[in-house]
Design an enzyme around this catalytic site. Structure first.
Site, PDB file in Angstrom:
ATOM      1  N   ASP A   7      10.047   2.352   6.475  1.00 37.33           N
ATOM      2  CA  ASP A   7       9.100   2.494   5.375  1.00 37.33           C
ATOM      3  C   ASP A   7       9.116   3.967   4.980  1.00 37.33           C
ATOM      4  O   ASP A   7       8.527   4.808   5.663  1.00 37.33           O
ATOM      5  CB  ASP A   7       7.703   2.057   5.827  1.00 37.33           C
ATOM      6  CG  ASP A   7       6.677   2.169   4.718  1.00 37.33           C
ATOM      7  OD1 ASP A   7       7.037   1.966   3.542  1.00 37.33           O
ATOM      8  OD2 ASP A   7       5.508   2.453   5.027  1.00 37.33           O
ATOM      9  N   GLU A  67      12.542  -0.196   2.578  1.00 39.41           N
ATOM     10  CA  GLU A  67      11.718  -0.552   1.427  1.00 39.41           C
ATOM     11  C   GLU A  67      12.334   0.069   0.180  1.00 39.41           C
ATOM     12  O   GLU A  67      12.612   1.265   0.139  1.00 39.41           O
ATOM     13  CB  GLU A  67      10.283  -0.054   1.604  1.00 39.41           C
ATOM     14  CG  GLU A  67       9.382  -0.494   0.463  1.00 39.41           C
ATOM     15  CD  GLU A  67       7.951  -0.087   0.659  1.00 39.41           C
ATOM     16  OE1 GLU A  67       7.161  -0.931   1.114  1.00 39.41           O
ATOM     17  OE2 GLU A  67       7.628   1.077   0.364  1.00 39.41           O
ATOM     18  N   ASP A 139       2.055   2.597   8.472  1.00 38.34           N
ATOM     19  CA  ASP A 139       3.455   2.814   8.099  1.00 38.34           C
ATOM     20  C   ASP A 139       4.397   2.128   9.089  1.00 38.34           C
ATOM     21  O   ASP A 139       5.441   1.610   8.698  1.00 38.34           O
ATOM     22  CB  ASP A 139       3.760   4.310   8.019  1.00 38.34           C
ATOM     23  CG  ASP A 139       2.861   5.007   7.022  1.00 38.34           C
ATOM     24  OD1 ASP A 139       3.136   4.917   5.808  1.00 38.34           O
ATOM     25  OD2 ASP A 139       1.874   5.635   7.447  1.00 38.34           O
TER      26      ASP A 139
END
Length: 159
Positions: A7, A67, A139
């Protein structure tokens, strides 16, 4: 198959590594890489670069799931894009196969709803990985969700 989910972020980069065997997934490791806000951007990016060059070989993933850039506030998007650039560079240098997912794709894969609330995604991660509590920080939970999403495609990427 071992999948590392990332992430991206400049202040906090989440990571989550899972092992996929058939229909089961197990956590290998998860956490965050942080950089201090009072440090120059170039130094923070170099820190991410160095930390990723240590983390990725230690975890030995077969695949990395990242991501995909999703637009929020412009200032936030720019720093995330800078961190993503460093991640993509490191993955290329280490010759890691890459899959990318947008946040709605992750939400859809884990909850069946592309606009699911963050807590619903975290609960899905907890349930699928049989964790005693919600993964923290956020996260790291997001990185595990990204890895799990890639794990859903394990049959197609394992060929």
């Amino acid at each position: 198959m071992r999948i590392l989910g990332l992430d991206p972020g400049l202040a906090t980069l989440g990571y989550g590594c899972i092992e996929v065997q058939g229909n089961t997934c197990q956590v290998c490791d998860f956490g965050v890489i942080t950089t201090p806000a009072d440090t120059a951007v170039g130094d923070r990016l170099r820190s991410l670069y160095n930390d990723l060059h240590t983390l990725i070989p230690a975890l030995q993933p077969d695949w990395v799931a990242l991501e995909r850039l999703f637009f929020y506030k412009m200032s936030h998007t720019i720093v995330v894009a800078q961190a993503r650039g460093v991640i993509l560079l490191v993955l290329s240098q280490l010759q890691c196969p890459l899959m990318e997912f947008t946040p709605p794709q992750v939400k859809q894969a884990l909850t069946g709803y592309g606009n699911a609330a963050k807590i619903a995604v975290q609960q899905a991660v907890q349930r699928e990985l049989q964790l005693p509590q919600l993964p923290r920080p956020d996260d790291a939970a997001d990185a595990l969700a990204i890895a799990l999403t890639a794990g859903r495609y394990a049959d197609t990427i394992n060929r």
